[in-house]
Design a protein around this motif. Sequence first.
Motif, mmCIF file in Angstrom:
data_model
loop_
_atom_site.group_PDB
_atom_site.id
_atom_site.type_symbol
_atom_site.label_atom_id
_atom_site.label_comp_id
_atom_site.label_asym_id
_atom_site.label_seq_id
_atom_site.Cartn_x
_atom_site.Cartn_y
_atom_site.Cartn_z
ATOM 1 N N ILE A 23 0.826 -1.207 0.000
ATOM 2 C CA ILE A 23 0.000 0.000 0.000
ATOM 3 C C ILE A 23 0.860 1.256 0.000
ATOM 4 O O ILE A 23 0.615 2.192 -0.754
ATOM 5 N N PHE A 24 1.904 1.283 0.826
ATOM 6 C CA PHE A 24 2.657 2.512 1.037
ATOM 7 C C PHE A 24 3.900 2.654 0.158
ATOM 8 O O PHE A 24 4.444 3.753 0.043
ATOM 9 N N SER A 25 4.347 1.598 -0.495
ATOM 10 C CA SER A 25 5.521 1.718 -1.370
ATOM 11 C C SER A 25 5.201 2.488 -2.655
ATOM 12 O O SER A 25 6.098 2.917 -3.369
ATOM 13 N N VAL A 26 3.914 2.708 -2.934
ATOM 14 C CA VAL A 26 3.485 3.511 -4.082
ATOM 15 C C VAL A 26 4.061 4.929 -3.973
ATOM 16 O O VAL A 26 4.338 5.573 -4.982
ATOM 17 N N TYR A 27 4.270 5.399 -2.743
ATOM 18 C CA TYR A 27 4.684 6.786 -2.519
ATOM 19 C C TYR A 27 6.194 6.964 -2.434
ATOM 20 O O TYR A 27 6.667 8.096 -2.396
ATOM 21 N N GLY A 28 6.948 5.869 -2.408
ATOM 22 C CA GLY A 28 8.401 5.991 -2.379
ATOM 23 C C GLY A 28 9.071 4.772 -1.779
ATOM 24 O O GLY A 28 8.430 3.779 -1.452
ATOM 25 N N VAL A 29 10.382 4.885 -1.629
ATOM 26 C CA VAL A 29 11.201 3.787 -1.106
ATOM 27 C C VAL A 29 11.051 3.721 0.415
ATOM 28 O O VAL A 29 11.346 4.686 1.123
ATOM 29 N N ILE A 30 10.598 2.571 0.900
ATOM 30 C CA ILE A 30 10.445 2.369 2.341
ATOM 31 C C ILE A 30 11.766 1.839 2.887
ATOM 32 O O ILE A 30 12.230 0.766 2.501
ATOM 33 N N GLY A 46 -2.491 -2.745 15.446
ATOM 34 C CA GLY A 46 -3.244 -1.924 14.502
ATOM 35 C C GLY A 46 -2.569 -0.632 14.106
ATOM 36 O O GLY A 46 -3.211 0.231 13.524
ATOM 37 N N PHE A 47 -1.280 -0.488 14.444
ATOM 38 C CA PHE A 47 -0.563 0.689 13.967
ATOM 39 C C PHE A 47 0.884 0.354 13.666
ATOM 40 O O PHE A 47 1.415 -0.657 14.122
ATOM 41 N N ALA A 48 1.484 1.221 12.833
ATOM 42 C CA ALA A 48 2.846 0.970 12.376
ATOM 43 C C ALA A 48 3.559 2.297 12.148
ATOM 44 O O ALA A 48 2.920 3.350 12.057
ATOM 45 N N PHE A 49 4.878 2.208 12.047
ATOM 46 C CA PHE A 49 5.704 3.361 11.698
ATOM 47 C C PHE A 49 6.467 3.020 10.427
ATOM 48 O O PHE A 49 7.033 1.932 10.314
ATOM 49 N N ILE A 50 6.462 3.939 9.489
ATOM 50 C CA ILE A 50 7.150 3.741 8.208
ATOM 51 C C ILE A 50 8.146 4.869 8.022
ATOM 52 O O ILE A 50 7.804 6.042 8.191
ATOM 53 N N THR A 51 9.383 4.512 7.678
ATOM 54 C CA THR A 51 10.402 5.508 7.377
ATOM 55 C C THR A 51 10.706 5.437 5.892
ATOM 56 O O THR A 51 11.029 4.374 5.366
ATOM 57 N N GLU A 57 8.709 11.978 -0.003
ATOM 58 C CA GLU A 57 7.924 10.745 -0.122
ATOM 59 C C GLU A 57 7.007 10.572 1.087
ATOM 60 O O GLU A 57 5.833 10.209 0.950
ATOM 61 N N ALA A 58 7.537 10.849 2.268
ATOM 62 C CA ALA A 58 6.732 10.742 3.490
ATOM 63 C C ALA A 58 5.571 11.723 3.453
ATOM 64 O O ALA A 58 4.432 11.379 3.796
ATOM 65 N N GLU A 59 5.849 12.937 3.014
ATOM 66 C CA GLU A 59 4.812 13.960 2.937
ATOM 67 C C GLU A 59 3.707 13.554 1.958
ATOM 68 O O GLU A 59 2.512 13.740 2.226
ATOM 69 N N GLU A 60 4.090 12.969 0.839
ATOM 70 C CA GLU A 60 3.107 12.505 -0.149
ATOM 71 C C GLU A 60 2.237 11.385 0.426
ATOM 72 O O GLU A 60 1.019 11.364 0.228
ATOM 73 N N ALA A 61 2.854 10.462 1.162
ATOM 74 C CA ALA A 61 2.093 9.372 1.778
ATOM 75 C C ALA A 61 1.085 9.908 2.789
ATOM 76 O O ALA A 61 -0.073 9.472 2.815
#
Length: 89
Positions: A23-30, A46-51, A57-61
């Motif tokens: 889902i989140f790799s669409v916005y950039g390199v994780i 039910g929650f996570a942290f993505i760097t 890329e983070a802002e776009e996500a």
Amino acid sequence: MVSKKIYVGNLKFSLKEENIRQIFSVYGVIQDLKMIHDRETGNFRGFAFITYANAEEAEEAVTQMNGQPVDGRNLKVTFAEDKRKEKQN
């Protein structure tokens, strides 16, 4: 300075790391993905942290995914707060 780390909340408990990455790799390199699990049961909370590799890329996500439905739940996506910095003050 904008953070490269985001918080993703209200995730369905049955989601796997591969699902979140997809889902989140669409916005950039994780660079890093940490799913938070209960200490006693080991169940996903039910929650996570993505760097991401960069702040844009983070802002776009955050912009694109906050409030979006995933598996019947509207996600809460924000920039992660650095708790270590807050404790120092």
